[in-house]
Design a protein around this motif. Sequence first.
Motif, mmCIF file in Angstrom:
data_model
loop_
_atom_site.group_PDB
_atom_site.id
_atom_site.type_symbol
_atom_site.label_atom_id
_atom_site.label_comp_id
_atom_site.label_asym_id
_atom_site.label_seq_id
_atom_site.Cartn_x
_atom_site.Cartn_y
_atom_site.Cartn_z
ATOM 1 N N SER A 180 1.111 -0.786 0.250
ATOM 2 C CA SER A 180 -0.232 -0.392 -0.769
ATOM 3 C C SER A 180 0.941 1.497 -0.098
ATOM 4 N N THR A 182 1.419 5.151 0.540
ATOM 5 C CA THR A 182 0.715 6.765 1.496
ATOM 6 C C THR A 182 1.790 7.665 0.802
ATOM 7 N N ASN A 221 -4.029 7.776 -0.138
ATOM 8 C CA ASN A 221 -3.342 6.455 0.277
ATOM 9 C C ASN A 221 -4.032 6.018 -1.145
ATOM 10 N N PRO A 275 -3.159 1.096 5.324
ATOM 11 C CA PRO A 275 -2.133 2.021 5.039
ATOM 12 C C PRO A 275 -1.687 2.650 6.256
ATOM 13 N N VAL A 285 -5.995 9.473 6.527
ATOM 14 C CA VAL A 285 -5.310 9.115 5.520
ATOM 15 C C VAL A 285 -6.828 8.980 4.576
ATOM 16 N N SER A 297 -7.429 -0.650 0.415
ATOM 17 C CA SER A 297 -5.862 -1.168 1.416
ATOM 18 C C SER A 297 -5.918 -1.351 3.075
#
Length: 315
Positions: A180, A182, A221, A275, A285, A297
Amino acid sequence: MATTNELIESQSEGAQIFHGEAVCKEKIAEVLEEFSLLACLLRLKEITEFGFNRSSGFLWLKQKNKTEHKFKKIGQTIVYDVEITVFVKPRHMKKLTGVKTKGRLLPMAICEIVIGSPSDDNVKFVTSTGLYRAHPVSALEAEDESVLSLIIPQGEHALPLGNDAEINQEFRVEKGSLYSLTFRAARTCAQLESLNVSVPPASHNIDLQTLYSVQGSDTYNAAAFQVEEDDVRVVFRNPGMEDDPIIDDIAIKKLFFPDKPKDNAVVNGDFEEGPWMFRNESLGVLLPTNLDEETSSLPGWIVESNRAVRYMDSG
């Protein structure tokens, strides 16, 4: 509710009233300085009248025509009506009328401005719906048009990504695993800005929203991706937008698919697997939505929404 004219009339008795742009600007500056308010918040032109009732703290302004001012450092345009009224006290403007933000969909009336909230170096703008946003004082002060000044989301350095520009980096991963990505990003204008984030062959366009953050940025994300090789390349690209979105802080996290707990059919029911979260990321996020389970995610979950969905932690 009284109209603007009725409110001004009711406050006129005992008020100081001035006419003419030069004297009005001088008196406005004096009052704002006395109450520790920022003169840059009222960007008016061709002011015809200024009145101030000291006993109630009520002041009003009249200008020849409605005006707009774009605060470039925060990417926000403010619209000032021909008549503006407000009650002032130290570092606080309340019951403000005649000032709106200019949005892509609907304008939002600003009814209150607080200096030093939520921290000493910030200004909080409260809308008529009760929503608010805060910005650094430095982002609102007088702007030198010849100097490009951008807000850095975190730390001292960041990267504005110009029209059709891209950055990429290759790194080693564990083949067959789920990862994942970010990142933190900020807009540089009030218009829609997007970033294309890809880990070939997967690719996603992410609209930058800047919805809540005091710093003027948000954390996003991208969709999760399962790697098929030992080396992958992450690419950030400006897909032809005229303005330059700012990228700061990028992290990639390996995701694990949690085992089903005993006597509970729900997978990842406590949302502990998700994430990467940056340190002090109190606003969470922003998650991509409307993806299938394989690219979510949040292992085990599909996120479906037409609005922002945030993944939060206890910080």
